[in-house]
Write an enzyme that holds these catalytic residues in place. Structure first.
Site, short mmCIF file in Angstrom:
data_model
loop_
_atom_site.label_atom_id
_atom_site.label_comp_id
_atom_site.label_asym_id
_atom_site.label_seq_id
_atom_site.Cartn_x
_atom_site.Cartn_y
_atom_site.Cartn_z
N SER A 190 0.79 -1.22 0.00
CA SER A 190 0.00 0.00 0.00
C SER A 190 0.83 1.28 0.00
O SER A 190 0.39 2.29 -0.51
CB SER A 190 -0.93 0.01 1.21
OG SER A 190 -0.19 -0.02 2.41
N HIS A 218 -5.15 -3.25 -2.87
CA HIS A 218 -4.73 -2.32 -3.93
C HIS A 218 -4.62 -2.99 -5.29
O HIS A 218 -4.02 -2.42 -6.21
CB HIS A 218 -3.41 -1.67 -3.55
CG HIS A 218 -3.54 -0.78 -2.35
ND1 HIS A 218 -4.02 0.51 -2.41
CD2 HIS A 218 -3.32 -1.02 -1.04
CE1 HIS A 218 -4.06 1.03 -1.21
NE2 HIS A 218 -3.65 0.12 -0.35
N LYS A 249 -11.58 1.02 -2.34
CA LYS A 249 -10.51 1.56 -3.18
C LYS A 249 -10.98 1.56 -4.64
O LYS A 249 -11.82 2.36 -4.97
CB LYS A 249 -9.23 0.79 -2.89
CG LYS A 249 -8.73 1.23 -1.50
CD LYS A 249 -7.69 0.40 -0.84
CE LYS A 249 -7.38 1.04 0.53
NZ LYS A 249 -6.70 0.15 1.45
#
Ligand code: PLP
Length: 407
Positions: A190, A218, A249
């Site tokens: 991250s 991610h 995200k």
């Protein structure tokens, strides 16, 4: 109460002296390439909204429909007041998207990691994590009471040594059940924007009979031909027992999930404390996330994925040409290493003065003296906005105290 506040102020003062104090900056607009903060417009390079979905009309419409149908709140834990259809719909969409038997959603990625690790590992087990694993993995591993072993970032030889140690331990003493070894790693890290050595890790965990939990926070939505994550990109999906992701995200909403076998999901429903003892996420979030999952899986998702990589390449090429040292892999997280907390804060201030919103990342998000600017690129950025960022970074780097670490 005075002594209470004085004591806390002393602690804040110490953080300030180390340049580690944080405060909140109010934003008065939706997330997107441009945001407004305190009356000023900024180019935003701080968000993990990688596909530009956080403010998408279709997510908003799905959220509005859900609020009409189910209201704003969910009442209680899903095991107490009944499990809203909106959550089941989301989980069916997630399982279809990930190509797994089942999926279970949680109120956040953080709650997902803490709940899942605690459900799978207990005192007699071993949890093995990468040194740079996210705080939620560290906290989950500590909280579950298992023996915790940390291997240096992406060091598969050290991981092998730990697995050997765990293996000999397994044979000892009379255990009521087989002792487990659970490896937990991020797929895309991250704060560093580099990738786990996934092939090697999968081979090791199979050789030693360990389990692998892969945090694809991610990578979900942006890696792999169907955007399922890095495991898909490496063709390893069927060999990862526990696939974790977030809804907040690339999926543009909020929440977290585990995808895997039916048995895994059933066990989590029975054992994951952050699922059991927490009010279900709002149906609004579930509906927005479901719309996002469907969008990401569609042809439009593929187009956005391509746009994202084009912008990432543009930024990284520009930075490398300007002399910055960057991770060689292709990921939308671009760390500009500053080293000292002071330098990172100076860069962030200079960027803000130039109209760019990009955070200085400091301890404990990264190690002490490893401070950095963390740039994130999204599919919603335009080429001219990346060019403006590069220009703004050029202004910072020209300051003598702000010279980057040049190769
Ligand atoms: C953001 C993040 C999480 C937590 O997810 P939230 O939904 O924000 O709670 C977990 N793991 C990693 C690697 C992350 O970056």
């Amino acid at each position: 109460m005075k002594s209470f506040d004085d004591e806390l102020r002393g602690e804040l003062e110490s953080l300030r002296a180390q340049r580690l104090e944080r405060f909140l900056r109010p934003i008065d607009s939706p997330q997107g390439p441009r945001i407004r903060s305190c009356g000023r417009a900024f180019l935003n390079f701080s968000s993990n909204d990688y596909l530009g979905l956080a403010n998408d009309e279709r997510l908003k419409e799905a959220a509005l429909r859900a609020i009409q149908e189910y209201g704003a709140g969910s009442g209680a834990s899903r095991l107490i007041s009944g499990s809203l259809r909106s959550h089941h719909d989301l989980e069916e969409a997630l399982a279809a998207f990930k190509g797994t038997e089942a999926a279970l959603s949680f109120s956040s990625g953080y709650a997902t990691a803490v709940g899942a690790i605690g459900a799978l590992a207990q005192k007699e087990d071993v949890v093995v994590i990468d040194k740079l694993a996210h705080a939620c993995v560290v906290d989950g591993a500590r909280l579950c009471g298992a023996r915790l072993r940390v291997f240096p970032h992406n060091d598969v030889d050290q991981l092998e040594a730990v697995l050997k140690w765990a293996d000999t331990r397994r044979g000892q003493a009379a255990a009521t059940r087989r002792r487990r070894t659970l490896i937990v790693t991020e797929s895309v890290f991250s704060m560093d924007g580099d990738l786990a050595a996934l092939r090697e890790i999968v081979e090791l965990k199979e050789r030693f009979g360990a389990w692998l939990m892969l945090d694809e926070a991610h990578a979900t939505g942006i890696f792999g031909p169907n955007r399922r994550g890095l495991a898909e990109a490496f063709d390893l999906t069927d060999r990862v027992e526990i696939q974790m992701g977030t809804l907040g995200k690339a999926l543009g909403a909020a929440g977290g999930f585990i995808a895997g076998s039916r048995a895994l999901v059933d066990l989590l429903i029975n054992r994951a404390r952050s699922f059991i003892f927490s009010t279900a996420p709002s149906p609004v979030m579930a509906a927005a996330a479901k719309a996002a999952v469907e969008l990401v899986a569609s042809e439009e998702g593929a187009e956005r994925q391509m746009e994202l990589w084009a912008r990432v390449d543009q930024l990284k090429n520009g930075l490398v040409n300007a002399g910055w040292r960057l991770p060689v892999v292709r990921a939308p997280i671009v760390p500009l290493m500053a080293g000292s907390e002071e330098t990172a804060l100076t860069w962030a201030d200079q960027l803000r003065a130039a109209g760019v919103f990009a955070p200085a990342i400091r301890y404990p998000a990264v190690g002490r003296g490893q401070a950095r600017i963390r740039l994130t690129v999204t599919a919603a950025h335009r080429a001219d906005q990346i060019a403006s960022l590069l220009q703004a970074l050029g202004l910072c780097a020209r300051q003598p105290e702000a010279l980057p670490d040049r190769a």
